[in-house]
Design a protein around this motif. Sequence first.
Motif, PDB file in Angstrom:
ATOM      1  N   PRO A  95     119.783  29.713 -23.097  1.00  9.86           N
ATOM      2  CA  PRO A  95     120.585  29.472 -22.182  1.00  9.86           C
ATOM      3  C   PRO A  95     120.765  29.225 -21.407  1.00  9.86           C
ATOM      4  O   PRO A  95     119.462  29.281 -20.950  1.00  9.86           O
ATOM      5  CB  PRO A  95     121.054  31.122 -22.337  1.00  9.86           C
ATOM      6  N   VAL A  96     121.399  28.821 -20.102  1.00  6.98           N
ATOM      7  CA  VAL A  96     121.169  28.586 -19.495  1.00  6.98           C
ATOM      8  C   VAL A  96     120.974  28.935 -18.420  1.00  6.98           C
ATOM      9  O   VAL A  96     122.118  28.874 -16.945  1.00  6.98           O
ATOM     10  CB  VAL A  96     121.993  27.115 -18.739  1.00  6.98           C
ATOM     11  N   THR A 112     103.158  23.956 -30.544  1.00  7.70           N
ATOM     12  CA  THR A 112     104.281  23.511 -30.449  1.00  7.70           C
ATOM     13  C   THR A 112     106.040  24.345 -29.735  1.00  7.70           C
ATOM     14  O   THR A 112     105.920  23.245 -28.561  1.00  7.70           O
ATOM     15  CB  THR A 112     104.883  22.776 -31.526  1.00  7.70           C
ATOM     16  N   MET A 113     105.760  25.539 -30.289  1.00  2.89           N
ATOM     17  CA  MET A 113     106.842  26.603 -29.572  1.00  2.89           C
ATOM     18  C   MET A 113     105.902  26.237 -27.625  1.00  2.89           C
ATOM     19  O   MET A 113     106.931  26.671 -27.547  1.00  2.89           O
ATOM     20  CB  MET A 113     106.998  27.799 -30.103  1.00  2.89           C
ATOM     21  N   THR A 114     104.604  27.522 -27.223  1.00  2.00           N
ATOM     22  CA  THR A 114     104.670  27.579 -26.087  1.00  2.00           C
ATOM     23  C   THR A 114     104.845  26.760 -25.532  1.00  2.00           C
ATOM     24  O   THR A 114     105.017  27.039 -24.464  1.00  2.00           O
ATOM     25  CB  THR A 114     102.652  27.484 -26.720  1.00  2.00           C
ATOM     26  N   ARG A 115     104.770  25.712 -25.818  1.00  6.38           N
ATOM     27  CA  ARG A 115     104.785  24.271 -25.090  1.00  6.38           C
ATOM     28  C   ARG A 115     105.512  23.517 -24.669  1.00  6.38           C
ATOM     29  O   ARG A 115     106.671  24.003 -23.309  1.00  6.38           O
ATOM     30  CB  ARG A 115     103.939  22.639 -25.630  1.00  6.38           C
ATOM     31  N   SER A 116     106.494  24.238 -25.720  1.00  4.98           N
ATOM     32  CA  SER A 116     108.069  23.727 -25.402  1.00  4.98           C
ATOM     33  C   SER A 116     108.570  25.041 -24.932  1.00  4.98           C
ATOM     34  O   SER A 116     109.995  24.702 -23.593  1.00  4.98           O
ATOM     35  CB  SER A 116     108.737  23.617 -26.753  1.00  4.98           C
ATOM     36  N   LEU A 117     108.173  26.004 -25.050  1.00  2.79           N
ATOM     37  CA  LEU A 117     108.657  27.265 -23.545  1.00  2.79           C
ATOM     38  C   LEU A 117     108.406  26.971 -22.888  1.00  2.79           C
ATOM     39  O   LEU A 117     109.238  26.853 -21.509  1.00  2.79           O
ATOM     40  CB  LEU A 117     108.285  28.357 -24.192  1.00  2.79           C
ATOM     41  N   LEU A 118     106.945  26.469 -22.057  1.00  2.00           N
ATOM     42  CA  LEU A 118     106.572  26.030 -20.774  1.00  2.00           C
ATOM     43  C   LEU A 118     107.570  24.756 -19.740  1.00  2.00           C
ATOM     44  O   LEU A 118     107.558  25.306 -18.734  1.00  2.00           O
ATOM     45  CB  LEU A 118     105.330  26.055 -20.899  1.00  2.00           C
ATOM     46  N   THR A 120     110.524  24.528 -20.800  1.00  2.00           N
ATOM     47  CA  THR A 120     111.813  25.184 -20.553  1.00  2.00           C
ATOM     48  C   THR A 120     112.501  26.058 -19.899  1.00  2.00           C
ATOM     49  O   THR A 120     111.762  27.027 -18.594  1.00  2.00           O
ATOM     50  CB  THR A 120     112.638  25.933 -22.764  1.00  2.00           C
ATOM     51  N   GLN A 121     113.791  26.222 -18.872  1.00  2.00           N
ATOM     52  CA  GLN A 121     114.232  26.606 -17.840  1.00  2.00           C
ATOM     53  C   GLN A 121     114.912  28.028 -18.170  1.00  2.00           C
ATOM     54  O   GLN A 121     115.572  28.006 -19.681  1.00  2.00           O
ATOM     55  CB  GLN A 121     114.997  25.638 -16.719  1.00  2.00           C
ATOM     56  N   HIS A 122     114.998  28.689 -17.328  1.00  2.00           N
ATOM     57  CA  HIS A 122     115.634  30.035 -17.086  1.00  2.00           C
ATOM     58  C   HIS A 122     115.147  31.133 -17.643  1.00  2.00           C
ATOM     59  O   HIS A 122     115.761  32.646 -17.131  1.00  2.00           O
ATOM     60  CB  HIS A 122     117.239  29.680 -17.748  1.00  2.00           C
ATOM     61  N   TRP A 123     115.152  31.144 -18.141  1.00  2.00           N
ATOM     62  CA  TRP A 123     113.983  32.057 -19.061  1.00  2.00           C
ATOM     63  C   TRP A 123     112.764  33.060 -18.429  1.00  2.00           C
ATOM     64  O   TRP A 123     112.380  32.125 -17.361  1.00  2.00           O
ATOM     65  CB  TRP A 123     113.305  31.742 -20.456  1.00  2.00           C
ATOM     66  N   THR A 124     112.511  34.501 -17.910  1.00  2.00           N
ATOM     67  CA  THR A 124     112.653  35.613 -16.887  1.00  2.00           C
ATOM     68  C   THR A 124     111.040  35.120 -17.333  1.00  2.00           C
ATOM     69  O   THR A 124     109.883  35.355 -16.802  1.00  2.00           O
ATOM     70  CB  THR A 124     113.232  36.092 -16.614  1.00  2.00           C
ATOM     71  N   GLU A 125     110.417  35.567 -18.664  1.00  2.00           N
ATOM     72  CA  GLU A 125     109.364  36.230 -19.318  1.00  2.00           C
ATOM     73  C   GLU A 125     109.494  35.953 -20.604  1.00  2.00           C
ATOM     74  O   GLU A 125     111.068  36.418 -21.494  1.00  2.00           O
ATOM     75  CB  GLU A 125     109.072  38.037 -19.302  1.00  2.00           C
ATOM     76  N   ALA A 126     108.238  35.477 -21.434  1.00  8.74           N
ATOM     77  CA  ALA A 126     107.937  36.102 -23.139  1.00  8.74           C
ATOM     78  C   ALA A 126     107.256  36.645 -23.446  1.00  8.74           C
ATOM     79  O   ALA A 126     106.116  37.546 -23.079  1.00  8.74           O
ATOM     80  CB  ALA A 126     107.709  34.360 -23.751  1.00  8.74           C
ATOM     81  N   VAL A 127     107.234  37.533 -25.155  1.00  2.23           N
ATOM     82  CA  VAL A 127     106.477  38.235 -25.209  1.00  2.23           C
ATOM     83  C   VAL A 127     106.902  37.843 -26.711  1.00  2.23           C
ATOM     84  O   VAL A 127     107.916  38.094 -27.833  1.00  2.23           O
ATOM     85  CB  VAL A 127     106.751  39.764 -25.574  1.00  2.23           C
ATOM     86  N   ARG A 181     106.787  34.816 -14.868  1.00  5.24           N
ATOM     87  CA  ARG A 181     106.511  33.801 -14.512  1.00  5.24           C
ATOM     88  C   ARG A 181     105.730  33.590 -13.273  1.00  5.24           C
ATOM     89  O   ARG A 181     106.137  35.075 -12.552  1.00  5.24           O
ATOM     90  CB  ARG A 181     107.773  32.736 -14.362  1.00  5.24           C
ATOM     91  N   ARG A 182     105.816  32.812 -12.053  1.00  2.00           N
ATOM     92  CA  ARG A 182     104.447  32.937 -11.179  1.00  2.00           C
ATOM     93  C   ARG A 182     104.929  31.713 -10.142  1.00  2.00           C
ATOM     94  O   ARG A 182     105.307  30.749 -10.813  1.00  2.00           O
ATOM     95  CB  ARG A 182     103.667  33.419 -10.851  1.00  2.00           C
ATOM     96  N   GLN A 183     104.693  31.346  -9.115  1.00  2.00           N
ATOM     97  CA  GLN A 183     105.158  30.134  -7.914  1.00  2.00           C
ATOM     98  C   GLN A 183     103.564  30.520  -7.527  1.00  2.00           C
ATOM     99  O   GLN A 183     103.546  30.704  -5.976  1.00  2.00           O
ATOM    100  CB  GLN A 183     106.333  29.921  -7.873  1.00  2.00           C
ATOM    101  N   LEU A 184     102.295  29.402  -7.986  1.00  7.60           N
ATOM    102  CA  LEU A 184     102.064  29.177  -7.252  1.00  7.60           C
ATOM    103  C   LEU A 184     101.197  28.054  -5.898  1.00  7.60           C
ATOM    104  O   LEU A 184     100.549  27.578  -5.133  1.00  7.60           O
ATOM    105  CB  LEU A 184      99.464  29.621  -7.540  1.00  7.60           C
ATOM    106  N   LEU A 185     102.622  26.915  -6.688  1.00  5.53           N
ATOM    107  CA  LEU A 185     102.503  25.648  -6.478  1.00  5.53           C
ATOM    108  C   LEU A 185     103.635  25.309  -6.679  1.00  5.53           C
ATOM    109  O   LEU A 185     104.788  26.438  -7.104  1.00  5.53           O
ATOM    110  CB  LEU A 185     101.731  24.875  -7.039  1.00  5.53           C
ATOM    111  N   PRO A 186     104.516  24.967  -5.640  1.00  2.96           N
ATOM    112  CA  PRO A 186     105.499  24.269  -5.968  1.00  2.96           C
ATOM    113  C   PRO A 186     106.005  23.495  -7.116  1.00  2.96           C
ATOM    114  O   PRO A 186     105.273  22.757  -7.884  1.00  2.96           O
ATOM    115  CB  PRO A 186     106.105  23.495  -4.778  1.00  2.96           C
ATOM    116  N   VAL A 187     107.243  23.184  -7.755  1.00  2.18           N
ATOM    117  CA  VAL A 187     107.638  22.985  -8.832  1.00  2.18           C
ATOM    118  C   VAL A 187     106.988  21.147  -8.845  1.00  2.18           C
ATOM    119  O   VAL A 187     106.829  21.122  -9.373  1.00  2.18           O
ATOM    120  CB  VAL A 187     109.577  23.601  -9.323  1.00  2.18           C
ATOM    121  N   GLU A 188     107.936  20.916  -7.582  1.00  3.15           N
ATOM    122  CA  GLU A 188     108.301  19.184  -7.039  1.00  3.15           C
ATOM    123  C   GLU A 188     106.687  18.977  -7.798  1.00  3.15           C
ATOM    124  O   GLU A 188     106.673  17.734  -8.178  1.00  3.15           O
ATOM    125  CB  GLU A 188     108.284  19.134  -5.701  1.00  3.15           C
ATOM    126  N   ARG A 189     105.687  19.590  -7.468  1.00  3.52           N
ATOM    127  CA  ARG A 189     104.077  18.852  -7.156  1.00  3.52           C
ATOM    128  C   ARG A 189     103.172  18.684  -8.488  1.00  3.52           C
ATOM    129  O   ARG A 189     102.431  18.718  -9.107  1.00  3.52           O
ATOM    130  CB  ARG A 189     103.391  19.650  -6.176  1.00  3.52           C
TER     131      ARG A 189
END
Length: 244
Positions: A95-96, A112-118, A120-127, A181-189
Amino acid sequence: MSFRRRSARDRARRELSQNFLINPRAARRMARALMPSQDPVVELGAGRGALTRELVDLGRPVIAVELDPRCVERLSAELPQVRLHHGDMREFRFPVRPHAVVGNLPFGITTTMTRSLLTTQHWTEAVLLVQHEVAVKRARGGSQLNAQWAPWFEFRLLGEVPAQHFRPIPACSGGILHITRRQLLPVERRSDYQTFVRAVYQARGRSLAEMIRNVTGHRLHDLPPLPKDLTPQAWVRLHRRIRS
């Protein structure tokens, strides 16, 4: 059930990499690991619905992805409130809008799935329920994959699920991995940072200082012995230091 019919089903499960979770306590633990929210939950690999039922009890919208048509038919009848998607989780379009991801991942496609999730946008947490060894490795850190993604994701091990809690019984136990998720660096970098980490891990040298010198020409002396010894925060500081 005849031996022939049972064998046919077992072969089908192996082809689909199916190891159904049958322990209700493990399923409940995964569902309750999610942070309180009204956002939808996407379940990857619903199987027979042990985890799906626990997710429904949370009172959140549930989207369940399952490849086995027999499981889809069964869940459609038993859990009509769940939105079922019949297909391969590797091809599912998430979902978007904000949502959580939960799943008992087939052990053969965990990476494969873990790399794909990383990516992928919009999800907030994964268990995720994956091989215990993989869950431990992700939570412990120190690998190239962890270092490349640690500025934006935190990995925690929530516990082990014995092999006997699956059917068919797999060759190894499972581990519950919680990713937030967290943000120690801007996504642009991200691209520049990940290229830097990959170069360091693949560099020649008997120490991290030698690797950094061979990759960047910088002579740094206040470094731990090896790349695996750097914390996520230290990787970010090192990247900023080199790129400044």
